[in-house]
Design a protein around this motif. Sequence first.
Motif, mmCIF file in Angstrom:
data_model
loop_
_atom_site.group_PDB
_atom_site.id
_atom_site.type_symbol
_atom_site.label_atom_id
_atom_site.label_comp_id
_atom_site.label_asym_id
_atom_site.label_seq_id
_atom_site.Cartn_x
_atom_site.Cartn_y
_atom_site.Cartn_z
ATOM 1 N N ARG A 102 0.832 -1.207 0.000
ATOM 2 C CA ARG A 102 0.000 0.000 0.000
ATOM 3 C C ARG A 102 0.867 1.257 0.000
ATOM 4 N NH1 ARG A 102 -3.680 -2.031 4.784
ATOM 5 N NH2 ARG A 102 -4.599 -3.800 3.742
ATOM 6 N N VAL A 103 1.934 1.234 0.758
ATOM 7 C CA VAL A 103 2.844 2.384 0.803
ATOM 8 C C VAL A 103 3.525 2.563 -0.558
ATOM 9 C CG1 VAL A 103 4.930 3.320 1.876
ATOM 10 C CG2 VAL A 103 3.185 2.222 3.294
ATOM 11 N N LYS A 104 3.919 1.448 -1.198
ATOM 12 C CA LYS A 104 4.526 1.539 -2.529
ATOM 13 C C LYS A 104 3.533 2.131 -3.532
ATOM 14 C CE LYS A 104 6.027 -2.603 -3.413
ATOM 15 N NZ LYS A 104 6.733 -3.807 -3.880
ATOM 16 N N ILE A 105 2.282 1.728 -3.468
ATOM 17 C CA ILE A 105 1.263 2.264 -4.376
ATOM 18 C C ILE A 105 1.126 3.767 -4.181
ATOM 19 C CG2 ILE A 105 -1.207 2.285 -4.917
ATOM 20 C CD1 ILE A 105 -1.193 -0.763 -4.285
ATOM 21 N N LEU A 106 1.085 4.222 -2.943
ATOM 22 C CA LEU A 106 1.002 5.659 -2.682
ATOM 23 C C LEU A 106 2.210 6.388 -3.268
ATOM 24 C CD1 LEU A 106 -0.297 5.681 1.000
ATOM 25 C CD2 LEU A 106 -1.553 6.375 -1.052
ATOM 26 N N HIS A 107 3.376 5.780 -3.109
ATOM 27 C CA HIS A 107 4.597 6.372 -3.664
ATOM 28 C C HIS A 107 4.508 6.451 -5.188
ATOM 29 C CE1 HIS A 107 8.834 7.356 -4.052
ATOM 30 N NE2 HIS A 107 8.944 6.370 -4.923
ATOM 31 N N PHE A 138 3.983 4.923 -14.472
ATOM 32 C CA PHE A 138 2.987 4.198 -15.263
ATOM 33 C C PHE A 138 2.909 4.754 -16.679
ATOM 34 C CE2 PHE A 138 1.473 4.152 -10.839
ATOM 35 C CZ PHE A 138 1.422 2.785 -10.620
ATOM 36 N N PRO A 139 2.485 3.910 -17.635
ATOM 37 C CA PRO A 139 2.244 4.431 -18.986
ATOM 38 C C PRO A 139 0.967 5.269 -18.995
ATOM 39 C CG PRO A 139 1.686 2.100 -18.884
ATOM 40 C CD PRO A 139 2.277 2.480 -17.545
ATOM 41 N N PRO A 140 0.772 6.124 -20.006
ATOM 42 C CA PRO A 140 -0.462 6.911 -20.069
ATOM 43 C C PRO A 140 -1.677 6.009 -20.291
ATOM 44 C CG PRO A 140 0.868 7.295 -22.020
ATOM 45 C CD PRO A 140 1.675 6.437 -21.101
ATOM 46 N N ASN A 141 -2.837 6.484 -19.894
ATOM 47 C CA ASN A 141 -4.089 5.762 -20.101
ATOM 48 C C ASN A 141 -4.232 5.413 -21.579
ATOM 49 O OD1 ASN A 141 -7.022 5.581 -20.820
ATOM 50 N ND2 ASN A 141 -7.214 5.704 -18.605
ATOM 51 N N LYS A 142 -4.492 4.147 -21.898
ATOM 52 C CA LYS A 142 -4.557 3.681 -23.282
ATOM 53 C C LYS A 142 -5.619 4.426 -24.094
ATOM 54 C CE LYS A 142 -3.022 -1.028 -22.384
ATOM 55 N NZ LYS A 142 -3.430 -2.424 -22.305
ATOM 56 N N GLU A 143 -6.774 4.632 -23.496
ATOM 57 C CA GLU A 143 -7.881 5.243 -24.230
ATOM 58 C C GLU A 143 -7.764 6.758 -24.310
ATOM 59 O OE1 GLU A 143 -11.112 3.620 -22.046
ATOM 60 O OE2 GLU A 143 -10.572 1.591 -22.636
ATOM 61 N N LEU A 144 -7.260 7.368 -23.261
ATOM 62 C CA LEU A 144 -7.189 8.831 -23.221
ATOM 63 C C LEU A 144 -5.828 9.369 -23.641
ATOM 64 C CD1 LEU A 144 -9.062 9.394 -19.844
ATOM 65 C CD2 LEU A 144 -10.008 9.505 -22.151
ATOM 66 N N ILE A 176 -1.465 -0.520 -12.073
ATOM 67 C CA ILE A 176 -1.070 -0.687 -10.670
ATOM 68 C C ILE A 176 -1.002 -2.172 -10.338
ATOM 69 C CG2 ILE A 176 -1.685 -0.216 -8.268
ATOM 70 C CD1 ILE A 176 -3.129 2.326 -9.320
ATOM 71 N N GLN A 177 -1.999 -2.915 -10.803
ATOM 72 C CA GLN A 177 -2.052 -4.364 -10.576
ATOM 73 C C GLN A 177 -0.814 -5.044 -11.154
ATOM 74 O OE1 GLN A 177 -5.275 -6.239 -12.650
ATOM 75 N NE2 GLN A 177 -4.516 -8.285 -12.250
ATOM 76 N N GLN A 178 -0.469 -4.723 -12.383
ATOM 77 C CA GLN A 178 0.693 -5.337 -13.026
ATOM 78 C C GLN A 178 1.985 -5.001 -12.289
ATOM 79 O OE1 GLN A 178 0.379 -3.824 -16.999
ATOM 80 N NE2 GLN A 178 -1.162 -5.329 -17.614
ATOM 81 N N SER A 206 -8.737 -7.491 -7.604
ATOM 82 C CA SER A 206 -9.587 -7.304 -6.420
ATOM 83 C C SER A 206 -8.776 -6.827 -5.216
ATOM 84 C CB SER A 206 -10.365 -8.586 -6.096
ATOM 85 O OG SER A 206 -9.483 -9.646 -5.812
ATOM 86 N N THR A 207 -7.563 -7.327 -5.066
ATOM 87 C CA THR A 207 -6.699 -6.897 -3.962
ATOM 88 C C THR A 207 -6.325 -5.428 -4.131
ATOM 89 O OG1 THR A 207 -5.831 -9.109 -3.652
ATOM 90 C CG2 THR A 207 -4.507 -7.309 -2.770
ATOM 91 N N ILE A 208 -5.943 -5.040 -5.347
ATOM 92 C CA ILE A 208 -5.571 -3.647 -5.601
ATOM 93 C C ILE A 208 -6.767 -2.735 -5.372
ATOM 94 C CG2 ILE A 208 -4.804 -1.998 -7.345
ATOM 95 C CD1 ILE A 208 -2.593 -3.868 -6.259
ATOM 96 N N SER A 209 -7.940 -3.124 -5.835
ATOM 97 C CA SER A 209 -9.142 -2.309 -5.616
ATOM 98 C C SER A 209 -9.418 -2.152 -4.127
ATOM 99 C CB SER A 209 -10.354 -2.952 -6.311
ATOM 100 O OG SER A 209 -10.202 -2.889 -7.696
#
Length: 64
Positions: free
Chosen positions: A15-20, A29-35, A47-49, A56-59
């Motif tokens: 969780r701390v790594k995700i916040l970082h 992260f790469p840019p949003n594929k659609e946007l 984030i999951q990758q 489900s864990t990441i969510s």
Amino acid sequence: MDIVQINKVLSNHTRVKILHWLKDVEENFPPNKELGHYKFGACVQYIQQKAGLSQSTISHYLSL
């Protein structure tokens, strides 16, 4: 804010790594594929990758 809940969230290394990572979305992260940009942050799939955990864990982590 509930200090106990905050400490519970921050006691998990992933969780701390995700916040970082989310502090500097463009670097982590790469840019949003659609946007094609980062206006809305990072896609949960990215984030999951990066974390190597299930969607489900990441969510759940993000909801905390």
